[in-house]
Design an enzyme around this catalytic site. Structure first.
Site, PDB file in Angstrom:
ATOM      1  N   LYS A 199       0.860  -1.187   0.000  1.00  0.00           N
ATOM      2  CA  LYS A 199       0.000   0.000   0.000  1.00  0.00           C
ATOM      3  C   LYS A 199       0.895   1.234   0.000  1.00  0.00           C
ATOM      4  CE  LYS A 199      -3.861   2.189   2.486  1.00  0.00           C
ATOM      5  NZ  LYS A 199      -4.879   1.967   3.522  1.00  0.00           N
TER       6      LYS A 199
ATOM      7  N   ASP B  45     -16.462  -0.221  -1.047  1.00  0.00           N
ATOM      8  CA  ASP B  45     -15.122  -0.622  -1.522  1.00  0.00           C
ATOM      9  C   ASP B  45     -14.186  -0.906  -0.359  1.00  0.00           C
ATOM     10  OD1 ASP B  45     -15.679   2.314  -1.526  1.00  0.00           O
ATOM     11  OD2 ASP B  45     -13.507   2.423  -1.543  1.00  0.00           O
TER      12      ASP B  45
ATOM     13  N   ARG C 219       0.592  -5.440   3.192  1.00  0.00           N
ATOM     14  CA  ARG C 219      -0.572  -6.057   3.838  1.00  0.00           C
ATOM     15  C   ARG C 219      -0.675  -7.518   3.401  1.00  0.00           C
ATOM     16  NH1 ARG C 219      -5.400  -1.676   3.073  1.00  0.00           N
ATOM     17  NH2 ARG C 219      -5.297  -2.172   0.866  1.00  0.00           N
TER      18      ARG C 219
HETATM   19  P1  AMP Z   1      -9.990   4.988   0.526  1.00  0.00           P
HETATM   20  O1  AMP Z   1     -10.728   6.233   0.901  1.00  0.00           O
HETATM   21  O2  AMP Z   1      -8.595   4.922   1.080  1.00  0.00           O
HETATM   22  O3  AMP Z   1     -10.748   3.740   0.753  1.00  0.00           O
HETATM   23  O4  AMP Z   1      -9.757   5.079  -1.053  1.00  0.00           O
HETATM   24  C1  AMP Z   1     -10.782   5.194  -1.993  1.00  0.00           C
HETATM   25  C2  AMP Z   1     -10.195   5.063  -3.372  1.00  0.00           C
HETATM   26  O5  AMP Z   1      -9.204   6.062  -3.582  1.00  0.00           O
HETATM   27  C3  AMP Z   1      -9.506   3.737  -3.665  1.00  0.00           C
HETATM   28  O6  AMP Z   1      -9.696   3.455  -5.020  1.00  0.00           O
HETATM   29  C4  AMP Z   1      -8.059   4.047  -3.379  1.00  0.00           C
HETATM   30  O7  AMP Z   1      -7.175   3.182  -4.042  1.00  0.00           O
HETATM   31  C5  AMP Z   1      -7.950   5.471  -3.886  1.00  0.00           C
HETATM   32  N1  AMP Z   1      -6.887   6.225  -3.257  1.00  0.00           N
HETATM   33  C6  AMP Z   1      -6.842   6.666  -1.974  1.00  0.00           C
HETATM   34  N2  AMP Z   1      -5.705   7.336  -1.748  1.00  0.00           N
HETATM   35  C7  AMP Z   1      -4.995   7.319  -2.904  1.00  0.00           C
HETATM   36  C8  AMP Z   1      -3.735   7.843  -3.304  1.00  0.00           C
HETATM   37  N3  AMP Z   1      -2.959   8.550  -2.488  1.00  0.00           N
HETATM   38  N4  AMP Z   1      -3.349   7.601  -4.573  1.00  0.00           N
HETATM   39  C9  AMP Z   1      -4.126   6.910  -5.417  1.00  0.00           C
HETATM   40  N5  AMP Z   1      -5.310   6.411  -5.109  1.00  0.00           N
HETATM   41  C10 AMP Z   1      -5.759   6.601  -3.866  1.00  0.00           C
HETATM   42 MG    MG Z   2     -10.288   1.919   0.392  1.00  0.00          MG
END
Ligand code: AMP
Ligand code: MG
Length: 540
Positions: free
Chosen positions: A133, A280, A203
């Site tokens: 990650k 998700d 992870r």
């Molecule tokens: P999360 O809010 O962390 O569950 O992320 C929601 C979506 O945003 C998922 O598709 C993640 O892979 C993407 N995402 C979150 N942070 C980043 C990041 N820094 N760079 C690229 N994708 C991200």
């Molecule tokens: Mg997520």
């Protein structure tokens, strides 16, 4: 296995990447942001980093991956789990998924910063998927950078291991590695971007498949890929259900309902607030996944969420987690509906969640109170009245249940209030604002304690045994928000000792560990409003 038979070299890990081998992949090999259709994943290489350094690793996870201490302490370990060096058999890829974010369908999301390296088959024949990650851009990165910062990676590493030791189903973490890169984050999205140290967590879980993996193909009307993915999922992770068929799809969905219910009951037991229960972020194995702006209840407040991004609606507040899981399961039911064709059957299957959650919650509350069984005649009111009391003045949830385990009322106490001061004194530690312990409040609390004691006396269990049982479900040590922040403050100054210390502490969350008492203390006043302690954003 004796230590000699562990791998001293990472190159001896055996990979079997069934997801990549069996499911359709994206033919496009370029690493640029795009919509990916008809494919479950895209191949992508982790971005190389300048100075990977292992800050900490989990010996338990290393253990089930058959890795020796020597392997984990090698320079190669940092190179591999920062994504600089691929091992033979690794096939890095990012997967395609969608999701409902805060109740709204968001379309394609996908592994925007997670890169799967492949599945290790250990000596016991178990399958363990490895995922980095924060290892750089993928076709699913949308507008973001694919990276992760030290503070959020440290929080994920420590909390996922802590959850495991608490007995909560969760993804695991093998390693926390600093990358040597600088990452820019605007922590509260308020126009104050700052440079932060980058980090990568490796992870580990049997699979990282989420509800959203099924939703995306259904939403696009791509039933062929949906069916392939579901068949693969059942054959690989649910083989006990038999060969895929409509009945097996239903049995699969019921199993997801059951394991999700179990996970949520555990969260409510230990006071964990996930913070972003989007579809998700829901594992099809019922594992706690995606540690972002999560938090631990300090004062028991069902309305609390640590996530500032959700502060207006508080959709994902502690008390709403059971309902959110149900809503998310209903979205998963919708996603597989085209393969089943009969809404009624899915509605019935969804009832499994309600039923399981209800029963498991009652049992869990009985255990928290040290009762031998749940009694439907008396216990609902006993639980509800206690929670109302806890909520009405600032009561530290973790401390309260540990103190409660030590309380015993004699016949005298039951008949008059002679010892009520002593009783309150033994709970005093759990209260944040002593002035809130008004005579009225104390009277109600004593009243409840008497009822509770009478209820206890219906069980033929000694106080010593009861206390022991209660202390096995009511942790003494959780990763209090302010304690994680103290470890972050030190790590950002280059001092990583506290991470190791907390990892060790949280291995035994139910033990007294008298030399570590300080980590069981309730939130100090300075932490009440400090960012990172009581408020977190999705910026990570
Ligand atoms: P999360 O809010 O962390 O569950 O992320 C929601 C979506 O945003 C998922 O598709 C993640 O892979 C993407 N995402 C979150 N942070 C980043 C990041 N820094 N760079 C690229 N994708 C991200
Ligand atoms: Mg997520």
């Amino acid at each position: 296995m004796n230590p000699q038979t562990k791998h001293n070299s990472l190159a001896h890990l055996t990979f079997d990447n069934r997801f990549v081998a069996e499911l359709p992949g994206d033919p496009e090999m370029g690493n640029f942001t795009r919509q990916v259709s008809g494919a479950c994943y895209s191949r992508v290489l982790p971005t190389k980093v300048s100075k990977p350094e292992t800050l900490v690793y989990s010996k338990e996870v290393a253990d089930f991956l058959d890795l020796s201490e020597q392997a984990c302490r090698s320079g190669d370990f940092a190179q591999v789990f920062a994504g600089n060096h691929l091992l033979p058999g690794m096939e890095p890829h990012a997967t395609c998924y969608g999701g409902h974010q805060f109740g709204v369908w968001a379309g394609q999301l996908g592994d925007g910063r997670a890169i799967n390296l492949g599945d290790v088959i250990n000596r016991k024949g178990e399958r363990w998927a490895l995922q980095l990650k924060g290892a750089g851009l993928t076709p699913y990165s949308r507008m973001a950078d694919g990276l992760a910062v030290l503070r959020s990676s440290l929080r994920e590493f420590l909390c996922s291991e802590a959850m495991h030791h608490l007995g909560v189903p969760t993804t695991r973490a093998l390693s926390l590695i600093s990358t040597g890169e600088q990452v820019v984050r605007d922590m509260f999205y308020n126009g104050n971007p700052k440079v932060e140290p980058g980090a990568i967590v490796c992870r580990v879980a049997p699979t990282f498949l989420r509800f959203g993996h099924f939703q995306i193909f259904s939403a696009r009307g791509d039933l062929e890929t949906l069916k392939k993915l579901l068949n693969h999922t059942i054959r690989t992770y649910f083989p006990h259900l038999g060969e895929p068929s409509r009945d097996v799809y239903l049995a699969w969905f019921e199993e997801v309902c059951r394991t999700t219910a179990t996970m949520i009951v555990h969260w409510q037991r230990v006071g964990f607030v996930h913070g972003v229960m989007n579809t998700d972020n829901m594992s099809i194995l019922g594992l706690t996944i995606d540690y972002g702006p999560y938090g631990w209840l300090e004062n028991y407040d069902p309305d609390w969420t640590p996530n500032t991004t959700d502060s207006a609606e508080r959709r994902y507040r502690f008390g709403n987690q059971p309902a959110c899981a149900f809503w998310n399961l209903a979205q998963l039911a919708n996603a597989i509906y085209p393969l089943i064709g009969r809404a009624k059957l899915l509605e019935q299957a969804l009832e499994v969640y309600t039923q399981e959650f209800g029963e498991q919650w009652q049992l869990m509350m009985s255990q928290k109170l040290g009762l031998s069984r749940y009694d439907s005649e008396q216990d609902d009111a006993l639980f509800a009245d206690l929670l109302t009391l806890m909520e009405s003045i600032e009561t530290d949830m973790t401390l309260f249940f540990r103190r409660l385990a030590g309380i015993e009322l004699g016949q005298d106490d039951l008949e008059n209030n002679s010892h009520s001061e002593n009783l309150i004194a033994s709970l005093a530690d759990a209260y944040y604002v002593p002035e809130q312990l008004t005579p009225d409040y104390v009277a109600s609390l004593i009243e409840w304690l008497k009822r509770y004691q009478r209820r206890r006396l219906q069980d033929d269990v000694s106080q010593v045994v009861r206390r022991e049982k209660m202390n096995r479900v009511n942790p003494k040590y959780v990763l209090r928000n302010y304690i994680a922040q103290l470890a972050i403050d030190k790590a950002e100054q280059g001092d990583y000792a506290m991470i190791e210390e907390l990892l060790e502490l949280l291995r035994y969350p139910y033990e007294e560990q008298s030399d570590k008492e300080i980590y069981s203390a309730k939130r100090p006043d300075w932490a009440r409003q400090r960012p990172g302690c009581s408020m977190l954003s999705c910026s990570s």
